[in-house]
Design an enzyme around this catalytic site. Structure first.
Site, PDB file in Angstrom:
ATOM      1  N   CYS A  39      43.469 -20.237  41.564  1.00 52.32           N
ATOM      2  CA  CYS A  39      42.068 -20.096  41.167  1.00 52.32           C
ATOM      3  C   CYS A  39      41.112 -20.772  42.160  1.00 52.32           C
ATOM      4  CB  CYS A  39      41.925 -20.605  39.743  1.00 52.32           C
ATOM      5  SG  CYS A  39      40.587 -19.815  38.864  1.00 52.32           S
TER       6      CYS A  39
ATOM      7  N   GLU B 169      50.290 -22.628  35.722  1.00 54.02           N
ATOM      8  CA  GLU B 169      50.601 -23.961  35.177  1.00 54.02           C
ATOM      9  C   GLU B 169      50.252 -24.061  33.692  1.00 54.02           C
ATOM     10  OE1 GLU B 169      48.035 -23.199  36.945  1.00 54.02           O
ATOM     11  OE2 GLU B 169      46.263 -24.353  36.369  1.00 54.02           O
TER      12      GLU B 169
ATOM     13  N   HIS C   6      46.336 -18.920  36.396  1.00 49.70           N
ATOM     14  CA  HIS C   6      46.822 -20.297  36.218  1.00 49.70           C
ATOM     15  C   HIS C   6      48.249 -20.324  35.673  1.00 49.70           C
ATOM     16  CE1 HIS C   6      43.026 -22.616  36.713  1.00 49.70           C
ATOM     17  NE2 HIS C   6      42.489 -21.452  36.408  1.00 49.70           N
TER      18      HIS C   6
ATOM     19  N   ARG D 186      37.421 -17.965  34.415  1.00 56.70           N
ATOM     20  CA  ARG D 186      36.326 -17.767  35.389  1.00 56.70           C
ATOM     21  C   ARG D 186      36.918 -17.539  36.786  1.00 56.70           C
ATOM     22  NH1 ARG D 186      33.816 -22.043  36.277  1.00 56.70           N
ATOM     23  NH2 ARG D 186      35.264 -23.417  35.202  1.00 56.70           N
TER      24      ARG D 186
ATOM     25  N   SER E  75      35.613 -25.012  42.900  1.00 52.30           N
ATOM     26  CA  SER E  75      35.870 -25.039  44.345  1.00 52.30           C
ATOM     27  C   SER E  75      34.762 -25.750  45.123  1.00 52.30           C
ATOM     28  CB  SER E  75      36.070 -23.619  44.872  1.00 52.30           C
ATOM     29  OG  SER E  75      34.994 -22.795  44.495  1.00 52.30           O
TER      30      SER E  75
HETATM   31  N1  GLN Z   1      35.024 -20.475  38.966  1.00 52.74           N
HETATM   32  C1  GLN Z   1      35.684 -21.515  39.704  1.00 52.74           C
HETATM   33  C2  GLN Z   1      35.187 -21.581  41.141  1.00 52.74           C
HETATM   34  O1  GLN Z   1      34.473 -20.741  41.559  1.00 52.74           O
HETATM   35  C3  GLN Z   1      37.184 -21.315  39.686  1.00 52.74           C
HETATM   36  C4  GLN Z   1      37.685 -21.374  38.264  1.00 52.74           C
HETATM   37  C5  GLN Z   1      39.036 -21.975  38.111  1.00 52.74           C
HETATM   38  O2  GLN Z   1      39.600 -22.593  39.012  1.00 52.74           O
HETATM   39  N2  GLN Z   1      39.571 -21.843  36.923  1.00 52.74           N
HETATM   40  O3  GLN Z   1      35.514 -22.471  41.847  1.00 52.74           O
END
Ligand code: GLN
Length: 191
Positions: free
Chosen positions: A79, A171, A169, A134, A49
């Site tokens: 996510c 997808e 996710h 994550r 992000s």
């Molecule tokens: N850990 C990522 C973040 O903080 C997000 C992880 C993901 O999109 N699979 O942006």
């Protein structure tokens, strides 16, 4: 149906493949000029992000996309995409689009449990496979936000107007129902 998929970083190809299989025309949004084409829905994919937020500013795409979201364009955010939409992050001072009135915790499952798969009920769909990488979860929601699914007591799918925010996710799994639901929402918006 034309779907714009943010394609500056992260896992956008998997969304594109799935949506194309469901009959949508996908437009990769890589630069400001890509936003001149009219599309009926927006995908904010997983990835990082902080990188996506920075690139959106640098590429001068941020304000246009924020305007579309505020104007009611359906969004499927997974996510990192959920982090971009969140009005507040509990463990990070950044706010990106801030259009989804929820508090999101980044990397909420820690490093050890960072990635896992499970199945859980999601309102309006049924039992769906969920892949977390994550992942963030949703710590708090404000009025008007509907929690569609929880895993271990934490919200992992929410809906607010036409914005669908997911910690996981969809997808990456065979199941198509979440993307189908999103396309239905987009067809109502484009009608
Ligand atoms: N850990 C990522 C973040 O903080 C997000 C992880 C993901 O999109 N699979 O942006």
């Amino acid at each position: 149906m034309k779907i714009g998929i943010l394609a500056v970083q992260g896992a956008f190809i998997e969304h594109e493949t799935k949506l194309a299989r469901l009959g949508a025309e996908c437009i990769e949004l890589r630069q400001k000029s890509d936003l001149e084409i009219k599309f009926d829905g927006l995908v904010l994919p997983g990835g990082e992000s902080t990188v996506q937020g920075k690139l959106l500013r640098e590429l001068d795409m941020f304000e246009t996309l924020k305007g579309e979201i505020e104007g009611g364009m359906p969004v499927l955010a997974t996510c990192a995409g959920l982090i971009l939409l969140a009005e507040k992050l509990s463990n990070d001072s950044h706010v990106y689009f801030g259009t989804l009135p929820v508090t999101v915790k980044r990397n909420a499952y820690g490093r050890q449990l960072g990635s896992f798969r499970t199945v859980q009920d999601m309102e309006g769909i049924g039992t769906v496979p969920m892949t977390f990488i994550r992942a963030p979860y949703i710590e708090d929601t404000e009025n008007g936000v509907k929690v569609l699914s929880c895993v271990d007591g934490k919200a992992v799918a929410v809906k607010y107007g036409s914005q669908l925010g997911l910690s996981f996710h969809p997808e990456l799994d065979e199941d198509d129902r979440i993307h189908k639901l999103f396309l239905e929402e987009c067809s109502l918006y484009s009608a």
